[in-house]
Design a protein around this motif. Structure first.
Motif, PDB file in Angstrom:
ATOM      1  N   LEU A 122       1.083  -1.087   0.132  1.00 44.43           N
ATOM      2  CA  LEU A 122       0.007   0.039  -0.014  1.00 44.43           C
ATOM      3  C   LEU A 122       1.092   1.268   0.006  1.00 44.43           C
ATOM      4  CD1 LEU A 122      -2.685  -1.050   2.639  1.00 44.43           C
ATOM      5  CD2 LEU A 122      -2.372  -1.927   0.193  1.00 44.43           C
ATOM      6  N   CYS A 128      -5.588   5.449  -1.552  1.00 46.36           N
ATOM      7  CA  CYS A 128      -4.846   5.101  -2.682  1.00 46.36           C
ATOM      8  C   CYS A 128      -5.887   4.307  -3.526  1.00 46.36           C
ATOM      9  CB  CYS A 128      -3.709   4.603  -2.784  1.00 46.36           C
ATOM     10  SG  CYS A 128      -3.653   2.848  -1.864  1.00 46.36           S
ATOM     11  N   CYS A 133      -1.505   0.695  -6.045  1.00 45.87           N
ATOM     12  CA  CYS A 133      -0.621  -0.710  -5.490  1.00 45.87           C
ATOM     13  C   CYS A 133       0.013  -1.436  -6.424  1.00 45.87           C
ATOM     14  CB  CYS A 133      -1.992  -1.493  -4.776  1.00 45.87           C
ATOM     15  SG  CYS A 133      -2.829  -0.605  -3.316  1.00 45.87           S
ATOM     16  N   LEU A 177      -4.174  -7.471  -0.097  1.00 45.78           N
ATOM     17  CA  LEU A 177      -3.637  -6.244   0.164  1.00 45.78           C
ATOM     18  C   LEU A 177      -3.019  -6.023   1.427  1.00 45.78           C
ATOM     19  CD1 LEU A 177      -7.235  -4.312  -0.785  1.00 45.78           C
ATOM     20  CD2 LEU A 177      -5.039  -4.609  -2.062  1.00 45.78           C
ATOM     21  N   THR A 192      -5.776   2.153   5.514  1.00 50.48           N
ATOM     22  CA  THR A 192      -5.811   2.860   4.137  1.00 50.48           C
ATOM     23  C   THR A 192      -7.036   2.517   3.290  1.00 50.48           C
ATOM     24  OG1 THR A 192      -3.313   2.516   3.869  1.00 50.48           O
ATOM     25  CG2 THR A 192      -4.644   3.107   1.875  1.00 50.48           C
ATOM     26  N   ILE A 194      -8.719   2.015  -0.088  1.00 53.52           N
ATOM     27  CA  ILE A 194      -8.183   1.611  -1.376  1.00 53.52           C
ATOM     28  C   ILE A 194      -9.434   1.544  -2.359  1.00 53.52           C
ATOM     29  CG2 ILE A 194      -6.989  -0.113  -2.733  1.00 53.52           C
ATOM     30  CD1 ILE A 194      -5.784  -0.850  -0.047  1.00 53.52           C
TER      31      ILE A 194
END
Length: 272
Positions: A122, A128, A133, A177, A192, A194
């Motif tokens: 990440l 993000c 990624c 992830l 995070t 994503i």
């Protein structure tokens, strides 16, 4: 026994009319092979997934080999070659190729590597995209100091540049992830947010143009993890293959959900 138990679970999920199906039978067989998963503690879904896929593959290959040898014996033919493929490799196995370039003599070598799960870093602690990624995973890295590689042209260890590409995209690609990272002697979870597309995931920027085709994917399932490393909870989102409707699986509770709720900041495994 594991394959039989898994087949029974799949049959019950698709054919029984009950509101939910317990995987207790499959778990009972599985934990005899992997006693670690019999403990009533938090376990990692990615590690469990790899164990399941590996065990199913090895069992199917073994059974196929036994059947082939039996057929050869009955036919009185010579020794038959045994295939190392299975439905698991046909669906989930992809191929990477790492180009390793010596920074002294510029000699380049290729190292192929098969995969069933891609573990993606990440690049941000806050937010993000899945493409971010992927770009981080496939970016060119430089290997120096203790990570130097032996260059056969130079005859010594040298600094090198490494760049990976997908040379064979699997029918189903699984992304892990990497939400857990080490800080000193402790591990923490990254929350995070994503963003990942529900359709038209394009892997062509990370694929070999000559050896990898049809690299567009649609999301089929998500494994979510809430909580921390030692105490958390897993749920799953799965899209019905026929109706294209998304469902949330939370233990014995199964509910239909709209497409917009499939995007979540707790995603841990993505199946495309």
């Amino acid at each position: 026994k594991l394959v039989m138990a898994f087949g029974t679970l799949m049959s019950n999920m698709w054919c029984r009319q009950s509101a939910c199906v317990s995987p207790a039978g499959f778990r009972s067989v599985f934990r005899k092979r992997y006693p670690t998963f019999s403990q009533r503690t938090q376990h990692d879904a990615q590690e469990f997934l790899i164990c399941v896929l590996s065990e199913l593959h090895e069992a199917l290959v073994k059974v196929r080999a036994q059947l082939q040898r039996r057929c050869v014996t009955e036919a009185g033919a010579g020794r038959a070659s045994v295939s190392e493929t299975s439905i698991i490799t046909e669906l989930f196995e992809g191929q990477l190729c790492y180009e390793i370039t010596c920074l002294t003599c510029r000699t380049t070598t290729e190292r192929p590597e098969s995969f069933t799960v891609l573990s993606l870093p990440l690049p941000s602690k806050t937010a993000c995209s899945l493409q971010d990624c992927l770009a981080s995973f496939f970016r060119k890295d430089t290997l120096t100091m203790n990570n130097q590689v032996h260059c056969f042209q130079c005859g010594t260890k040298q600094d090198a540049a490494v760049k990976g590409t997908i040379t064979k995209a699997p029918q189903i690609i699984i992304f892990h992830l990497k939400r857990f990272e080490w800080q000193g002697e402790s591990e923490r979870k990254l929350s995070t947010d994503i963003w990942y597309p529900l359709s038209n995931l394009d892997l062509s920027p990370y694929s070999s143009p000559h050896r990898c085709r049809d690299a567009g994917y649609s999301l089929g399932a998500v494994v979510n993890h809430t909580g921390l490393l030692d105490h958390g909870h897993y749920t799953a989102f799965c899209k019905h293959v026929a109706t294209k409707t998304w469902y949330k699986f939370d233990d014995a509770e199964i509910t239909e959900i709209p497409d917009e709720l499939v995007q979540t900041d707790t995603a841990y495994l993505l199946f495309y």
